[in-house]
Design a protein around this motif. Structure first.
Motif, PDB file in Angstrom:
ATOM      1  N   PRO A 175      15.496   1.118  57.502  1.00  0.00           N
ATOM      2  CA  PRO A 175      16.978   1.235  57.224  1.00  0.00           C
ATOM      3  C   PRO A 175      17.638  -0.003  56.343  1.00  0.00           C
ATOM      4  O   PRO A 175      18.743   0.326  55.925  1.00  0.00           O
ATOM      5  N   ASP A 176      16.813  -0.896  56.396  1.00  0.00           N
ATOM      6  CA  ASP A 176      17.315  -2.041  55.413  1.00  0.00           C
ATOM      7  C   ASP A 176      16.365  -2.649  54.236  1.00  0.00           C
ATOM      8  O   ASP A 176      15.409  -3.495  54.687  1.00  0.00           O
ATOM      9  N   GLN A 192      25.676   5.992  61.892  1.00  0.00           N
ATOM     10  CA  GLN A 192      25.375   5.275  63.297  1.00  0.00           C
ATOM     11  C   GLN A 192      26.765   5.562  64.021  1.00  0.00           C
ATOM     12  O   GLN A 192      27.804   5.343  63.580  1.00  0.00           O
ATOM     13  N   ASP A 213      23.181  -3.030  63.164  1.00  0.00           N
ATOM     14  CA  ASP A 213      24.361  -2.515  62.454  1.00  0.00           C
ATOM     15  C   ASP A 213      25.668  -2.649  63.176  1.00  0.00           C
ATOM     16  O   ASP A 213      26.702  -2.862  62.713  1.00  0.00           O
ATOM     17  N   GLN A 267      28.205  -4.546  60.977  1.00  0.00           N
ATOM     18  CA  GLN A 267      28.812  -3.817  60.063  1.00  0.00           C
ATOM     19  C   GLN A 267      29.951  -3.612  61.036  1.00  0.00           C
ATOM     20  O   GLN A 267      31.184  -2.784  60.676  1.00  0.00           O
ATOM     21  N   LYS A 272      24.349   5.077  56.959  1.00  0.00           N
ATOM     22  CA  LYS A 272      23.390   4.635  56.706  1.00  0.00           C
ATOM     23  C   LYS A 272      22.400   5.319  56.153  1.00  0.00           C
ATOM     24  O   LYS A 272      22.439   6.453  55.998  1.00  0.00           O
TER      25      LYS A 272
END
Length: 302
Positions: A148-149, A166, A203, A207, A267
């Protein structure tokens, strides 16, 4: 000259702790093994290992070669297997590395239709590269990296294949279920369950909590999704997961989903590959299958 046998010897001695055990594994005599390394040391002008009581201890040069061996030997084995497959007219195995705990369930749903379409290609999912998959991709230990990154690096391409949100997962009788969305402050008095990952790669922290300078009452890590959500369902805490995965579990357990912040946390799942592999048909086909994957909730990627 440094040869493959030298790397195999160094690796075997390190693994087994003695020349005798290493010689047995490599099917050579101990004297032949010692002679090979002495000759290498003479050529390099430095010692590879020194005696430390009854065991052998690698020198700085030996440790450097061990690092090379750990990387090069699996790569050579993989190359030989691939070349044999090419010689036999086989396509081989698509090796996929995982850098995302919940992505595994998503991947399973993509693998099934891919295997149906590509009967001459096997799939191997490797999770030991969690949170270090870029190196494995560059070293040809895997063919695709699920993450995811994405970490953009020369020679690599990361393609987004799946959008998701998310969300916060809570028990159905939790006070937060009455809200349109949760704020970071709402988690200050909560026990937060996450996968065992560094906080700066989560996350929910990067975030959501960190920007608001909020620390939950307690942070606990759980390895598996099933156990994590069983704990949440029993009122032990809350967890942050992809909406598609959370909603699947909501049909099995007394759980509810709450948006994280007014706008939510958007995401994507990416598939990373080597730039030079764009002409591999089955690899490209897997990426296309992932893009067109029909989500269980009815959401289709475009």
């Amino acid at each position: 000259m440094l040869e493959r046998i030298h790397l195999k010897i160094i690796h075997a001695v390190h693994e087994h702790g003695s020349l005798t055990a290493a010689a047995k594994e490599l099917c050579v005599t101990q004297s032949a093994l010692s002679h090979t390394i002495r000759k290498l040391e003479a050529n390099l002008g430095t010692e590879i290992w020194v005696r430390d009581g009854r065991s052998l201890r690698l020198t700085q040069a030996g440790l450097y070669l061990l690092n090379i061996a750990n990387r090069a030997l699996p790569l050579l084995v993989s190359a030989e297997e691939r070349l044999k497959q090419i010689a036999l007219g086989e396509r081989g195995t698509l090796k996929i590395g995982m850098e995302c705990h919940p992505c595994y369930q998503w991947l399973l749903k993509v693998v099934a239709p891919f295997l149906e379409s590509w009967s001459d290609v096997d799939v191997d999912v490797i999770q030991k590269f969690q949170f270090g998959g870029v190196g494995a991709l560059l070293d040809y230990e895997i063919d695709l990296l699920v993450t995811p990154d994405p970490y953009y690096k020369t020679g690599l391409v990361f393609e987004p294949v799946f959008d998701y949100e998310q969300v916060l997962v809570v028990p159905t009788d939790h006070a937060l279920t009455s809200l349109q969305y949760a704020t970071a402050e709402d988690l200050r008095d909560q026990v937060l369950f996450t996968y065992p990952v560094e906080k700066d790669r989560l996350d929910i922290y990067a975030q959501f909590l960190n920007p608001a300078q909020v620390i939950p009452k307690q942070h606990k890590t759980v390895e598996t999704t099933d156990i994590m959500l069983q704990m949440v369902a029993c009122g032990r805490g809350v967890a942050a997961l992809p909406r598609w995965l959370a909603e699947e579990y909501c049909t099995k357990l007394p759980l509810s989903v709450v948006r994280l912040g007014e706008d939510g946390i958007a995401k994507q799942i990416y598939l990373g590959r080597r730039e030079g592999d764009s002409n591999i048909d089955y690899l490209t086909a897997f990426i296309e299958t992932a893009r067109s994957y029909n989500h269980p909730t009815g959401i289709v990627n475009k």
